[in-house]
Design a protein around this motif. Structure first.
Motif, PDB file in Angstrom:
ATOM      1  N   LYS A  24      58.091  36.664  25.374  1.00 51.36           N
ATOM      2  CA  LYS A  24      58.177  36.101  26.719  1.00 51.36           C
ATOM      3  C   LYS A  24      58.152  37.196  27.790  1.00 51.36           C
ATOM      4  O   LYS A  24      58.677  38.295  27.612  1.00 51.36           O
ATOM      5  CB  LYS A  24      59.407  35.212  26.898  1.00 51.36           C
ATOM      6  CG  LYS A  24      59.499  34.075  25.859  1.00 51.36           C
ATOM      7  CD  LYS A  24      58.323  33.132  25.979  1.00 51.36           C
ATOM      8  CE  LYS A  24      58.457  31.896  25.110  1.00 51.36           C
ATOM      9  NZ  LYS A  24      58.403  32.139  23.673  1.00 51.36           N
ATOM     10  N   VAL A  25      57.529  36.867  28.916  1.00 46.21           N
ATOM     11  CA  VAL A  25      57.332  37.839  29.996  1.00 46.21           C
ATOM     12  C   VAL A  25      58.658  38.279  30.610  1.00 46.21           C
ATOM     13  O   VAL A  25      58.807  39.439  31.036  1.00 46.21           O
ATOM     14  CB  VAL A  25      56.408  37.268  31.092  1.00 46.21           C
ATOM     15  CG1 VAL A  25      54.998  37.062  30.573  1.00 46.21           C
ATOM     16  CG2 VAL A  25      56.958  35.949  31.657  1.00 46.21           C
ATOM     17  N   THR A  26      59.634  37.385  30.666  1.00 46.85           N
ATOM     18  CA  THR A  26      60.933  37.759  31.236  1.00 46.85           C
ATOM     19  C   THR A  26      61.669  38.742  30.328  1.00 46.85           C
ATOM     20  O   THR A  26      62.337  39.658  30.814  1.00 46.85           O
ATOM     21  CB  THR A  26      61.786  36.506  31.459  1.00 46.85           C
ATOM     22  OG1 THR A  26      61.772  35.700  30.270  1.00 46.85           O
ATOM     23  CG2 THR A  26      61.248  35.676  32.612  1.00 46.85           C
ATOM     24  N   THR A  27      61.547  38.540  29.022  1.00 45.24           N
ATOM     25  CA  THR A  27      62.150  39.483  28.075  1.00 45.24           C
ATOM     26  C   THR A  27      61.540  40.862  28.234  1.00 45.24           C
ATOM     27  O   THR A  27      62.249  41.877  28.263  1.00 45.24           O
ATOM     28  CB  THR A  27      61.939  38.992  26.628  1.00 45.24           C
ATOM     29  OG1 THR A  27      62.466  37.675  26.487  1.00 45.24           O
ATOM     30  CG2 THR A  27      62.624  39.918  25.630  1.00 45.24           C
ATOM     31  N   PHE A  28      60.199  40.896  28.350  1.00 42.84           N
ATOM     32  CA  PHE A  28      59.500  42.174  28.537  1.00 42.84           C
ATOM     33  C   PHE A  28      59.944  42.842  29.830  1.00 42.84           C
ATOM     34  O   PHE A  28      60.192  44.055  29.861  1.00 42.84           O
ATOM     35  CB  PHE A  28      57.991  41.916  28.557  1.00 42.84           C
ATOM     36  CG  PHE A  28      57.164  43.132  28.822  1.00 42.84           C
ATOM     37  CD1 PHE A  28      57.057  44.138  27.878  1.00 42.84           C
ATOM     38  CD2 PHE A  28      56.481  43.276  30.028  1.00 42.84           C
ATOM     39  CE1 PHE A  28      56.285  45.275  28.124  1.00 42.84           C
ATOM     40  CE2 PHE A  28      55.708  44.399  30.274  1.00 42.84           C
ATOM     41  CZ  PHE A  28      55.608  45.400  29.326  1.00 42.84           C
ATOM     42  N   ALA A  29      60.087  42.054  30.905  1.00 42.62           N
ATOM     43  CA  ALA A  29      60.512  42.610  32.190  1.00 42.62           C
ATOM     44  C   ALA A  29      61.913  43.204  32.089  1.00 42.62           C
ATOM     45  O   ALA A  29      62.182  44.298  32.619  1.00 42.62           O
ATOM     46  CB  ALA A  29      60.476  41.522  33.264  1.00 42.62           C
ATOM     47  N   ILE A  30      62.813  42.512  31.410  1.00 38.17           N
ATOM     48  CA  ILE A  30      64.191  43.002  31.272  1.00 38.17           C
ATOM     49  C   ILE A  30      64.232  44.308  30.486  1.00 38.17           C
ATOM     50  O   ILE A  30      64.966  45.242  30.844  1.00 38.17           O
ATOM     51  CB  ILE A  30      65.066  41.930  30.596  1.00 38.17           C
ATOM     52  CG1 ILE A  30      65.260  40.743  31.548  1.00 38.17           C
ATOM     53  CG2 ILE A  30      66.424  42.505  30.185  1.00 38.17           C
ATOM     54  CD1 ILE A  30      65.943  39.553  30.910  1.00 38.17           C
ATOM     55  N   ILE A  31      63.451  44.392  29.413  1.00 33.30           N
ATOM     56  CA  ILE A  31      63.413  45.614  28.613  1.00 33.30           C
ATOM     57  C   ILE A  31      62.907  46.793  29.441  1.00 33.30           C
ATOM     58  O   ILE A  31      63.461  47.905  29.394  1.00 33.30           O
ATOM     59  CB  ILE A  31      62.530  45.422  27.365  1.00 33.30           C
ATOM     60  CG1 ILE A  31      63.168  44.410  26.408  1.00 33.30           C
ATOM     61  CG2 ILE A  31      62.293  46.737  26.645  1.00 33.30           C
ATOM     62  CD1 ILE A  31      64.506  44.850  25.857  1.00 33.30           C
ATOM     63  N   ILE A  32      61.843  46.574  30.208  1.00 36.44           N
ATOM     64  CA  ILE A  32      61.301  47.638  31.061  1.00 36.44           C
ATOM     65  C   ILE A  32      62.312  48.058  32.120  1.00 36.44           C
ATOM     66  O   ILE A  32      62.521  49.263  32.380  1.00 36.44           O
ATOM     67  CB  ILE A  32      59.987  47.185  31.733  1.00 36.44           C
ATOM     68  CG1 ILE A  32      58.903  46.917  30.687  1.00 36.44           C
ATOM     69  CG2 ILE A  32      59.511  48.222  32.743  1.00 36.44           C
ATOM     70  CD1 ILE A  32      58.531  48.111  29.852  1.00 36.44           C
ATOM     71  N   LEU A  33      62.972  47.086  32.737  1.00 34.33           N
ATOM     72  CA  LEU A  33      63.966  47.386  33.766  1.00 34.33           C
ATOM     73  C   LEU A  33      65.165  48.127  33.170  1.00 34.33           C
ATOM     74  O   LEU A  33      65.710  49.049  33.795  1.00 34.33           O
ATOM     75  CB  LEU A  33      64.430  46.096  34.436  1.00 34.33           C
ATOM     76  CG  LEU A  33      63.401  45.386  35.318  1.00 34.33           C
ATOM     77  CD1 LEU A  33      63.900  44.004  35.705  1.00 34.33           C
ATOM     78  CD2 LEU A  33      63.095  46.213  36.564  1.00 34.33           C
ATOM     79  N   ALA A  34      65.583  47.738  31.972  1.00 35.97           N
ATOM     80  CA  ALA A  34      66.700  48.412  31.313  1.00 35.97           C
ATOM     81  C   ALA A  34      66.332  49.849  30.970  1.00 35.97           C
ATOM     82  O   ALA A  34      67.147  50.775  31.127  1.00 35.97           O
ATOM     83  CB  ALA A  34      67.101  47.650  30.050  1.00 35.97           C
ATOM     84  N   PHE A  35      65.109  50.055  30.500  1.00 29.30           N
ATOM     85  CA  PHE A  35      64.632  51.405  30.208  1.00 29.30           C
ATOM     86  C   PHE A  35      64.648  52.264  31.473  1.00 29.30           C
ATOM     87  O   PHE A  35      65.102  53.417  31.448  1.00 29.30           O
ATOM     88  CB  PHE A  35      63.213  51.335  29.633  1.00 29.30           C
ATOM     89  CG  PHE A  35      62.520  52.663  29.556  1.00 29.30           C
ATOM     90  CD1 PHE A  35      62.838  53.579  28.566  1.00 29.30           C
ATOM     91  CD2 PHE A  35      61.544  53.006  30.492  1.00 29.30           C
ATOM     92  CE1 PHE A  35      62.199  54.814  28.510  1.00 29.30           C
ATOM     93  CE2 PHE A  35      60.904  54.232  30.441  1.00 29.30           C
ATOM     94  CZ  PHE A  35      61.236  55.140  29.445  1.00 29.30           C
ATOM     95  N   TRP A  36      64.179  51.684  32.575  1.00 28.70           N
ATOM     96  CA  TRP A  36      64.146  52.412  33.835  1.00 28.70           C
ATOM     97  C   TRP A  36      65.569  52.747  34.313  1.00 28.70           C
ATOM     98  O   TRP A  36      65.820  53.838  34.837  1.00 28.70           O
ATOM     99  CB  TRP A  36      63.414  51.599  34.900  1.00 28.70           C
ATOM    100  CG  TRP A  36      63.270  52.312  36.210  1.00 28.70           C
ATOM    101  CD1 TRP A  36      63.877  52.009  37.388  1.00 28.70           C
ATOM    102  CD2 TRP A  36      62.452  53.456  36.474  1.00 28.70           C
ATOM    103  NE1 TRP A  36      63.506  52.880  38.369  1.00 28.70           N
ATOM    104  CE2 TRP A  36      62.624  53.795  37.842  1.00 28.70           C
ATOM    105  CE3 TRP A  36      61.591  54.229  35.691  1.00 28.70           C
ATOM    106  CZ2 TRP A  36      61.967  54.858  38.427  1.00 28.70           C
ATOM    107  CZ3 TRP A  36      60.936  55.300  36.286  1.00 28.70           C
ATOM    108  CH2 TRP A  36      61.126  55.603  37.637  1.00 28.70           C
ATOM    109  N   ALA A  37      66.496  51.827  34.112  1.00 25.08           N
ATOM    110  CA  ALA A  37      67.884  52.073  34.502  1.00 25.08           C
ATOM    111  C   ALA A  37      68.484  53.220  33.695  1.00 25.08           C
ATOM    112  O   ALA A  37      69.235  54.054  34.223  1.00 25.08           O
ATOM    113  CB  ALA A  37      68.717  50.805  34.316  1.00 25.08           C
ATOM    114  N   VAL A  38      68.144  53.300  32.410  1.00 26.47           N
ATOM    115  CA  VAL A  38      68.676  54.357  31.545  1.00 26.47           C
ATOM    116  C   VAL A  38      68.104  55.720  31.932  1.00 26.47           C
ATOM    117  O   VAL A  38      68.842  56.703  32.076  1.00 26.47           O
ATOM    118  CB  VAL A  38      68.380  54.049  30.058  1.00 26.47           C
ATOM    119  CG1 VAL A  38      68.729  55.251  29.187  1.00 26.47           C
ATOM    120  CG2 VAL A  38      69.167  52.828  29.605  1.00 26.47           C
TER     121      VAL A  38
END
Length: 458
Positions: free
Chosen positions: A327-341
């Motif tokens: 799902k696109v929202t799952t992908f968005a969350i993973i990318i955002l979490a990576f960026w936050a880290v």
């Protein structure tokens, strides 16, 4: 389907009251979809289902086709238009429609028609099936889903029938319009022509209508209703904003990558005019995440295009839609979490809202579960099939994302390979985390909390 934690007490309450259902909601969904697939398999095995006189499909082929239809995938080991009779095609469409809705939505529709009371058990299962946060209003949501489906599919069927009436007899054009409208809105990708939609590679009406249908079906019913009520991007829920933004972004990127990668490929779009190249690139760029239609030969595409398409298929559509993938929202969350880290931030933010880390953990679990199942099926296929790794992996990810695109390999699958891909489609439709819950429903509250200690990573 992934919000089980807050409903554990409800499930326990149902069990304590002596309800007949003793299973976890995820397990009930698995059984329900499995029974529907079995019914479709039996119907496809009937002699009246195929043109081959005196016999229907073999059990393995019937199982594959039924799974593909119920899981709205579109992969096929036989040619739909030349193999199935009118009865067989109607069975296929019914399975696609029920699979797109989810069998619980269809069950609630029957309850409404029969005037039956919809109890807590049904509402709980419906909540899991539709992937919504709350039990409140789920029955009204079903009614709206059914109305939206019929309206959108009717508009699509009429538009396509009018267009195709210039190419074929009116009755055939009407049937083609209905069939492809249902197939497109439910992101199934089944077509009645041997080359799918390649005849209309440069046709604006077919390209626009088919893509509008599967994009609408792929963004999710909750987003559609949110758009209908709010009618302003600023007023939309965060889920709707993320789903729409990611859908638009991936569609634009997909179109550009396919255009650049295939521009000089004479086997796909290389011989087309520039305008026709744009239409073909647009169609194949946006169809890859959700539906299995094609206007160019997938098997003739460059390896770079196929690899990129695997990524899009893995991402898939939006939650609560007729599409699959993580799902696109799952992908968005993973990318955002990576960026936050990597930017050393303690919070994951988007559109001026903060996402809970529990949501990040669930998203990561979905991705890991999806990758595990893909690797497992792909690994097993290397034993059963004699083909290039790229074709095997493409077929596996296509099945997981319930996309239905194939590099001209599906009919060549061995019987064991067809079973494995059927399993992959089943997992992809239900969702990898739901499947994991169904298989490993052994949650116990920890009675001991151990001392914390770090390990080296990265």
């Amino acid at each position: 389907m992934y919000w089980y934690r807050g409903r554990v007490n409800i499930v326990k309450l149902i069990k304590r009251k002596g309800n007949l259902v003793r299973l976890h909601p995820a397990q009930i969904l698995v059984i329900g979809f499995g029974c529907l697939i079995l019914l479709g398999t039996l119907l496809f095995m009937l002699p009246i289902a195929t043109y081959e006189e005196g016999r229907g499909l073999s059990f393995i082929d019937a199982l594959f086709e039924a799974t593909s239809a119920v899981c709205v995938t579109g992969l096929a080991v036989v040619d739909t238009g030349t193999t199935f009779t009118l009865f067989g095609e109607i069975v296929l469409l019914c399975l696609v429609q029920i699979g797109g809705w989810g069998f619980m939505t269809t069950g609630i529709l029957l309850f409404i028609i029969l005037g039956k009371k919809i109890g807590l058990k049904e509402r709980l299962l419906l909540q899991d099936s539709l992937n919504v946060f709350s039990l409140s209003g789920v029955v009204n949501l079903v009614k709206r889903i059914i109305i939206i489906t019929f309206i959108v599919e009717l508009i699509g069927a009429i538009t396509l029938a009018i267009r195709w009436s210039f190419d074929m007899p009116l009755r055939k054009a009407i049937y083609y319009g209905i069939f492809h409208s249902i197939s497109a809105f439910n992101n199934a990708g089944f077509g009645l022509e041997p080359d799918n939609l390649s005849k209309w590679v440069s046709d604006p009406t077919v390209n626009i209508m088919i893509t509008l249908l599967f994009i609408t079906g792929g963004i999710g019913f909750t987003v559609i209703l949110d758009l209908f009520h709010k009618r302003s991007f600023r007023k939309l829920s965060l889920h709707s904003k993320v789903a729409l933004f990611m859908t638009l972004l991936l569609n634009i990127v997909g179109t550009l990558i396919i255009l650049l990668s295939e521009y000089n490929n004479s086997g796909t779009i290389g011989k087309l005019s520039f305008d026709d190249k744009l239409w073909a690139s647009y169609f194949q760029g946006v169809v890859t995440r959700t539906a299995g239609f094609n206007t160019i030969d997938i098997g003739a595409m460059n390896l770079s295009s196929l690899v990129f398409m695997m990524g899009l298929m893995f991402i898939g559509a939006s939650p609560g839609s007729t599409g699959g993938g993580i799902k696109v929202t799952t992908f968005a969350i993973i990318i955002l979490a990576f960026w936050a880290v990597v930017t050393n931030r303690d919070e994951v933010n988007i559109f001026k809202r903060r996402l809970p880390w529990e949501l990040v953990n669930k998203s990561l679990s979905i991705v890991v579960a999806g990758m595990f199942f893909i690797f497992l099926i792909f690994f097993l296929l290397t034993f059963t099939e004699k083909a290039d790794m790229s074709k095997l992996l493409f077929e596996t990810i296509s099945a997981f994302g319930t996309v239905g695109l194939s590099a001209n390999f599906t009919p060549d699958l061995s019987p064991f390979g067809r079973v494995l891909i059927s399993i992959m489609m089943f997992i992809g439709r239900l969702g990898p985390l739901t499947m994991a819950f169904a298989l490993l429903n052994t949650r116990k509250d920890a009675k001991v909390r151990y001392a914390e200690e770090k390990i080296l990573i990265g």
